[in-house]
Design an enzyme around this catalytic site. Structure first.
Site, PDB file in Angstrom:
ATOM      1  N   GLY A 127       0.827  -1.210   0.000  1.00 15.64           N
ATOM      2  CA  GLY A 127       0.000   0.000   0.000  1.00 15.64           C
ATOM      3  C   GLY A 127       0.855   1.251   0.000  1.00 15.64           C
ATOM      4  N   GLU A 244      13.029  -3.510  -5.065  1.00 16.58           N
ATOM      5  CA  GLU A 244      11.957  -3.613  -6.062  1.00 16.58           C
ATOM      6  C   GLU A 244      12.498  -3.359  -7.466  1.00 16.58           C
ATOM      7  OE1 GLU A 244       8.525  -1.044  -5.513  1.00 16.58           O
ATOM      8  OE2 GLU A 244       7.259  -2.466  -6.598  1.00 16.58           O
ATOM      9  N   GLU A 386      10.719   6.417 -17.104  1.00 15.92           N
ATOM     10  CA  GLU A 386      11.237   7.811 -17.117  1.00 15.92           C
ATOM     11  C   GLU A 386      11.940   8.102 -15.782  1.00 15.92           C
ATOM     12  OE1 GLU A 386       8.149   6.924 -17.917  1.00 15.92           O
ATOM     13  OE2 GLU A 386       7.961   7.484 -20.024  1.00 15.92           O
TER      14      GLU A 386
HETATM   15  C1  LIG Z   1      -0.014  -2.948 -12.950  1.00 13.61           C
HETATM   16  C2  LIG Z   1       0.382  -2.049 -11.819  1.00 13.61           C
HETATM   17  C3  LIG Z   1       0.554  -2.595 -10.557  1.00 13.61           C
HETATM   18  C4  LIG Z   1       0.882  -1.770  -9.480  1.00 13.61           C
HETATM   19  N1  LIG Z   1       0.946  -2.320  -8.225  1.00 13.61           N
HETATM   20  C5  LIG Z   1       1.141  -1.493  -7.164  1.00 13.61           C
HETATM   21  C6  LIG Z   1       1.057  -2.016  -5.831  1.00 13.61           C
HETATM   22  O1  LIG Z   1       0.831  -3.218  -5.619  1.00 13.61           O
HETATM   23  N2  LIG Z   1       1.222  -1.154  -4.799  1.00 13.61           N
HETATM   24  C7  LIG Z   1       1.474   0.168  -4.977  1.00 13.61           C
HETATM   25  O2  LIG Z   1       1.649   0.890  -3.999  1.00 13.61           O
HETATM   26  N3  LIG Z   1       1.548   0.701  -6.232  1.00 13.61           N
HETATM   27  C8  LIG Z   1       1.374  -0.100  -7.315  1.00 13.61           C
HETATM   28  N4  LIG Z   1       1.411   0.427  -8.597  1.00 13.61           N
HETATM   29  C9  LIG Z   1       1.600   1.882  -8.756  1.00 13.61           C
HETATM   30  C10 LIG Z   1       2.892   2.286  -9.418  1.00 13.61           C
HETATM   31  O3  LIG Z   1       3.974   2.180  -8.520  1.00 13.61           O
HETATM   32  C11 LIG Z   1       2.710   3.715  -9.956  1.00 13.61           C
HETATM   33  O4  LIG Z   1       1.734   3.639 -10.973  1.00 13.61           O
HETATM   34  C12 LIG Z   1       3.977   4.308 -10.500  1.00 13.61           C
HETATM   35  O5  LIG Z   1       4.891   4.565  -9.480  1.00 13.61           O
HETATM   36  C13 LIG Z   1       3.710   5.616 -11.267  1.00 13.61           C
HETATM   37  O6  LIG Z   1       2.947   6.494 -10.506  1.00 13.61           O
HETATM   38  P1  LIG Z   1       1.620   7.182 -11.091  1.00 13.61           P
HETATM   39  O7  LIG Z   1       0.767   6.117 -11.673  1.00 13.61           O
HETATM   40  O8  LIG Z   1       1.049   8.034 -10.022  1.00 13.61           O
HETATM   41  O9  LIG Z   1       2.115   8.075 -12.316  1.00 13.61           O
HETATM   42  P2  LIG Z   1       2.783   9.529 -12.184  1.00 13.61           P
HETATM   43  O10 LIG Z   1       3.827   9.508 -11.134  1.00 13.61           O
HETATM   44  O11 LIG Z   1       1.705  10.548 -12.085  1.00 13.61           O
HETATM   45  O12 LIG Z   1       3.488   9.657 -13.609  1.00 13.61           O
HETATM   46  C14 LIG Z   1       2.784  10.091 -14.789  1.00 13.61           C
HETATM   47  C15 LIG Z   1       3.815  10.240 -15.913  1.00 13.61           C
HETATM   48  O13 LIG Z   1       4.782  11.262 -15.550  1.00 13.61           O
HETATM   49  C16 LIG Z   1       6.097  10.734 -15.629  1.00 13.61           C
HETATM   50  N5  LIG Z   1       6.932  11.267 -14.535  1.00 13.61           N
HETATM   51  C17 LIG Z   1       6.575  11.429 -13.236  1.00 13.61           C
HETATM   52  N6  LIG Z   1       7.608  11.912 -12.520  1.00 13.61           N
HETATM   53  C18 LIG Z   1       8.650  12.054 -13.381  1.00 13.61           C
HETATM   54  C19 LIG Z   1      10.001  12.489 -13.238  1.00 13.61           C
HETATM   55  N7  LIG Z   1      10.480  12.873 -12.060  1.00 13.61           N
HETATM   56  N8  LIG Z   1      10.785  12.493 -14.338  1.00 13.61           N
HETATM   57  C20 LIG Z   1      10.305  12.094 -15.555  1.00 13.61           C
HETATM   58  N9  LIG Z   1       9.021  11.667 -15.744  1.00 13.61           N
HETATM   59  C21 LIG Z   1       8.206  11.654 -14.681  1.00 13.61           C
HETATM   60  C22 LIG Z   1       5.933   9.232 -15.431  1.00 13.61           C
HETATM   61  O14 LIG Z   1       7.004   8.509 -16.012  1.00 13.61           O
HETATM   62  C23 LIG Z   1       4.611   8.967 -16.149  1.00 13.61           C
HETATM   63  O15 LIG Z   1       4.832   8.803 -17.543  1.00 13.61           O
HETATM   64  C24 LIG Z   1       1.093  -0.374  -9.685  1.00 13.61           C
HETATM   65  C25 LIG Z   1       0.959   0.161 -10.975  1.00 13.61           C
HETATM   66  C26 LIG Z   1       0.586  -0.654 -12.027  1.00 13.61           C
HETATM   67  C27 LIG Z   1       0.417  -0.030 -13.379  1.00 13.61           C
END
Ligand SMILES: Cc1cc2nc3c(=O)[nH]c(=O)nc-3n(C[C@H](O)[C@H](O)[C@H](O)COP(=O)(O)OP(=O)(O)OC[C@H]3O[C@@H](n4cnc5c(N)ncnc54)[C@H](O)[C@@H]3O)c2cc1C
Length: 399
Positions: A127, A244, A386
């Site tokens: 989480g 991870e 990214e």
């Molecule tokens: C199939 C799946 C399983 C998952 N399982 C879990 C789980 O079990 N537990 C859990 O806690 N989370 C889980 N996640 C969440 C996952 O860790 C996040 O989706 C991921 O860290 C990206 O965060 P976000 O979705 O909020 O995207 P954002 O952080 O909002 O990113 C949006 C876009 O902006 C880009 N971006 C953001 N910051 C930067 C930066 N500093 N430099 C360049 N580009 C940037 C990203 O690359 C992306 O293209 C899961 C996600 C998926 C898709």
């Protein structure tokens, strides 16, 4: 680290093979994995069999209840399990939480959780992410307010893989809003049966249910369930995320795809000839095989660097994550192509209303379209490509 052939390793490989021949139940072998982890009953059954042999935690040190295997032994074990079609283990418990417990938990906390992880009786989910706090994890807002010997937790997590079939969750919460954002985070272990937790499914592009939204509404968590000191959650998280990144390349999956690709290359026909007789297909397969070998070598290198506490291990883990996950995507795409007209067939799980039944297809093709769709997410979860490239660039800049 020595990469030369090692005869002791051959003996070990034989031992693992003999164990799998004798103890992997036939009805569990070769079942479609369902993208990331096997179905709960299969996973639990297999975990108990492994634990009975003393192999419940192949990646942990002996003092922590693990096998104490070397990096190379672990890789051999993974390779042989994939080749035999064994179910997966609970990666959240084995690769993410386990090392955290071993490093930061109190003896009482270890005594409570470790035996249940080893025996498969307690499955875990993670989480961390929230709407608006994914890459920028330190901005998380789920709040834990102290009330005597409990915290009262309110907030929302998202993308919580397998929350619907997990027993416990390791959770990041904000315990202090007055300090720098990283300093106000704590790491809690929470029983998913605690009143106030609601799990809602998210169906992903592969039309399966791995993902969830998880809501916390006045959830009371004993203070004794906090790992480390209050406010120390970010240090623990950094430790966990390093593990991870390195494991997200998922070498076992790449090896499974290779086995499937080789099988299809030999069995699919183009006219009278097998698919492998097509020069273009043969070339693409050969390139992918070479890349899997390169990733396998990198996995050993990163593991050796971690063992030596090398400062470059973090960036190397990020390189591995980018290379491994992009390879997962290309391999699963080639699998779909190799199936020809059948490639478009997906195998959705039955929806809650019972619609969408599985379609008949030879076993090797089952679930491949779902798998290809699911792998689109591999360059997002565990830290996006990214963000990994940013880590790599900062590391190179420092050198
Ligand atoms: C199939 C799946 C399983 C998952 N399982 C879990 C789980 O079990 N537990 C859990 O806690 N989370 C889980 N996640 C969440 C996952 O860790 C996040 O989706 C991921 O860290 C990206 O965060 P976000 O979705 O909020 O995207 P954002 O952080 O909002 O990113 C949006 C876009 O902006 C880009 N971006 C953001 N910051 C930067 C930066 N500093 N430099 C360049 N580009 C940037 C990203 O690359 C992306 O293209 C899961 C996600 C998926 C898709």
């Amino acid at each position: 680290m020595d990469f030369q052939p090692d005869t002791g390793l051959d003996t070990f490989r034989e031992e693992v093979r003999a164990f799998l021949r004798e103890h992997l139940p036939r009805d569990l072998a070769g079942k479609p994995v369902g993208s990331v982890r096997s179905m709960r009953p299969d996973l639990v059954r297999w975990q108990k069999i492994l634990n009975a042999r003393g192999w419940g935690a192949p990646h942990w040190a002996q003092k922590d209840g693990g096998t104490g295997w070397t990096v190379l032994q672990r890789l051999v074990f993974d390779e042989e399990c994939v080749a035999a079609g064994a179910p997966t283990q609970d990666g959240f418990a084995q690769k993410l939480l386990g090392p955290v417990l071993n490093e930061f938990a109190s003896p009482e906390q270890k005594a409570e959780h470790v035996p249940l992880i080893l025996d498969g009786e307690r499955l875990w989910c993670q989480g961390f992410s929230e709407p608006g706090s994914g890459s920028d994890l330190a901005s998380l807002r789920t709040r834990a307010v102290r009330d005597g010997d409990h915290y009262v937790v309110n907030g929302q997590k998202i993308w919580t893989s397998y929350a619907h079939e997990s027993d416990w969750i390791f959770l990041l919460v904000r315990t202090d809003t007055e300090v720098k954002k990283q300093a106000g985070i704590s790491f809690l272990l929470v029983d998913m049966k605690t009143p106030g937790i609601t799990v809602r499914p998210i169906r992903s592009i592969d039309d399966c249910h791995h993902l969830n939204e998880t809501f916390f509404d006045n959830v009371r968590v004993p203070v004794a369930n906090r790992i480390g000191a209050e406010g120390d959650g970010w240090n623990i998280t950094k430790f966990l995320l390093n593990n991870e990144h390195a494991s997200a390349a998922d070498l076992p999956i790449l090896r499974r795809y290779l086995i499937q690709l080789r099988t299809l290359a030999a069995t699919q026909r183009v006219g009278a000839a097998p698919l492998i007789a097509q020069p273009e297909f043969a070339l693409r397969l050969a390139r992918l095989e070479a890349e899997v070998t390169a990733v396998a070598t990198m996995v050993k290198r990163v593991a050796a660097m971690e063992q030596d506490h090398s400062p470059a291990a973090h960036a190397m883990g990020s390189i591995l994550k980018v290379r491994g996950t992009e390879l997962q995507q290309r391999m699963s795409e080639l699998l779909v192509e190799a199936l020809g007209d059948y490639g478009a067939l997906a195998y959705p799980e039955p929806h809650d209303d019972g619609t969408a039944a599985a379609m008949p297809l030879q076993d090797v093709g089952r679930g491949i379209a779902n798998e290809m769709f699911f792998r689109r997410a591999s360059t997002i979860y565990g830290g996006t490509s990214e963000v990994q490239r940013g880590i790599i660039a900062r590391m190179l800049f420092q050198l």
